[in-house]
Scaffold this motif. Structure first.
Motif, PDB file in Angstrom:
ATOM      1  N   GLU A 133      31.411 107.767  12.836  1.00  0.00           N
ATOM      2  CA  GLU A 133      30.051 107.385  13.757  1.00  0.00           C
ATOM      3  C   GLU A 133      28.632 107.760  13.294  1.00  0.00           C
ATOM      4  N   TYR A 134      28.649 109.084  12.868  1.00  0.00           N
ATOM      5  CA  TYR A 134      27.074 109.297  12.270  1.00  0.00           C
ATOM      6  C   TYR A 134      26.861 108.819  10.974  1.00  0.00           C
ATOM      7  N   HIS A 135      27.778 108.902  10.226  1.00  0.00           N
ATOM      8  CA  HIS A 135      27.737 108.037   8.929  1.00  0.00           C
ATOM      9  C   HIS A 135      27.333 106.584   9.194  1.00  0.00           C
ATOM     10  N   GLY A 136      28.066 105.849  10.027  1.00  0.00           N
ATOM     11  CA  GLY A 136      27.637 104.533  10.227  1.00  0.00           C
ATOM     12  C   GLY A 136      26.140 104.736  10.912  1.00  0.00           C
ATOM     13  N   LEU A 137      25.899 105.411  11.807  1.00  0.00           N
ATOM     14  CA  LEU A 137      24.382 105.291  12.218  1.00  0.00           C
ATOM     15  C   LEU A 137      23.595 105.647  11.103  1.00  0.00           C
ATOM     16  N   GLY A 138      23.673 106.538  10.466  1.00  0.00           N
ATOM     17  CA  GLY A 138      22.876 106.857   9.168  1.00  0.00           C
ATOM     18  C   GLY A 138      22.713 105.590   8.331  1.00  0.00           C
ATOM     19  N   VAL A 139      23.835 105.142   7.783  1.00  0.00           N
ATOM     20  CA  VAL A 139      23.728 103.845   7.111  1.00  0.00           C
ATOM     21  C   VAL A 139      22.588 102.907   7.753  1.00  0.00           C
ATOM     22  N   PRO A 143      34.797 110.605   5.923  1.00  0.00           N
ATOM     23  CA  PRO A 143      34.625 111.266   6.831  1.00  0.00           C
ATOM     24  C   PRO A 143      35.215 112.696   7.233  1.00  0.00           C
ATOM     25  N   THR A 144      35.959 113.159   6.201  1.00  0.00           N
ATOM     26  CA  THR A 144      36.723 114.517   6.120  1.00  0.00           C
ATOM     27  C   THR A 144      35.818 115.724   5.569  1.00  0.00           C
ATOM     28  N   HIS A 145      34.745 114.981   4.943  1.00  0.00           N
ATOM     29  CA  HIS A 145      33.927 116.224   4.157  1.00  0.00           C
ATOM     30  C   HIS A 145      33.436 116.804   5.336  1.00  0.00           C
ATOM     31  N   HIS A 146      33.042 118.172   5.183  1.00  0.00           N
ATOM     32  CA  HIS A 146      32.831 118.924   6.232  1.00  0.00           C
ATOM     33  C   HIS A 146      32.048 120.250   6.192  1.00  0.00           C
ATOM     34  N   ARG A 180      22.804 111.846  19.561  1.00  0.00           N
ATOM     35  CA  ARG A 180      21.709 112.598  19.110  1.00  0.00           C
ATOM     36  C   ARG A 180      20.901 111.984  17.972  1.00  0.00           C
ATOM     37  N   PRO A 181      19.676 112.317  17.762  1.00  0.00           N
ATOM     38  CA  PRO A 181      18.957 111.620  16.914  1.00  0.00           C
ATOM     39  C   PRO A 181      19.253 112.198  15.576  1.00  0.00           C
ATOM     40  N   LEU A 182      19.176 111.216  14.743  1.00  0.00           N
ATOM     41  CA  LEU A 182      19.362 111.609  13.072  1.00  0.00           C
ATOM     42  C   LEU A 182      18.419 112.283  12.655  1.00  0.00           C
ATOM     43  N   GLN A 183      18.589 113.097  11.631  1.00  0.00           N
ATOM     44  CA  GLN A 183      17.597 113.917  10.958  1.00  0.00           C
ATOM     45  C   GLN A 183      17.326 113.378   9.547  1.00  0.00           C
ATOM     46  N   LEU A 184      16.019 113.141   9.445  1.00  0.00           N
ATOM     47  CA  LEU A 184      15.829 112.663   8.097  1.00  0.00           C
ATOM     48  C   LEU A 184      16.152 113.656   6.924  1.00  0.00           C
ATOM     49  N   ALA A 185      16.194 113.531   5.569  1.00  0.00           N
ATOM     50  CA  ALA A 185      16.428 114.549   4.401  1.00  0.00           C
ATOM     51  C   ALA A 185      15.522 115.487   4.553  1.00  0.00           C
ATOM     52  N   ASP A 186      14.306 115.141   4.884  1.00  0.00           N
ATOM     53  CA  ASP A 186      13.049 116.231   4.869  1.00  0.00           C
ATOM     54  C   ASP A 186      13.152 117.189   6.072  1.00  0.00           C
ATOM     55  N   ASP A 187      14.036 116.627   6.974  1.00  0.00           N
ATOM     56  CA  ASP A 187      13.966 117.441   8.271  1.00  0.00           C
ATOM     57  C   ASP A 187      14.960 118.388   8.300  1.00  0.00           C
TER      58      ASP A 187
END
Length: 124
Positions: free
Chosen positions: A56-62, A82-85, A111-118
């Motif tokens: 779900e969150y990979h999809g939101l990030g993309v 999605p099995t990366h942990h 939950r809000p996505l975090q940018l790489a800088d965050d």
């Protein structure tokens, strides 16, 4: 190449399950078959929860990257599993402030996505 990728996905799933089962040192510790079955169902439930969350969150990030104008190649996405942990904390006691967590959710319940800088570097 396709066979190797499928093999890697299977190995990554097994690595996730091993990490989750670490508390029992990866062994069935129950004497009775019913209890062993319950232990395995709990492992399956935890595994599926992590896979669903990650998917779900990979999809939101993309989607967020694409909305911002970034090009995300579908060929690259084929290598994200999605099995990366690496982002999952398996050890210790987890305390959750339910009200605080719920207050952070957006209108869609995420939950809000975090940018790489965050993102702070992971401590290991």
């Amino acid at each position: 190449m396709l066979a190797q990728r499928k093999l890697n996905k299977g190995e990554n799933l097994h690595a996730l399950r091993r990490s989750l089962a670490y508390a029992g040192e990866g062994a069935l510790r129950r004497r009775h078959h019913e209890q062993q079955t319950e232990q395995m169902w709990c492992l399956t439930l935890a595994t599926n929860a992590i896979v669903c969350w990650s998917t779900e969150y990979h999809g939101l990030g993309v989607a967020a990257l694409r909305r911002s104008g970034r090009e995300v190649d579908d060929e690259v996405l084929a290598h994200i599993w999605p099995t990366h942990h690496e982002n999952v904390h398996f050890y210790g006691i987890h305390s959750v402030d339910i009200d605080g967590e719920l207050a952070q959710l957006d209108t869609d319940g995420y939950r809000p996505l975090q940018l790489a800088d965050d993102v702070a570097p992971a401590s290991r």
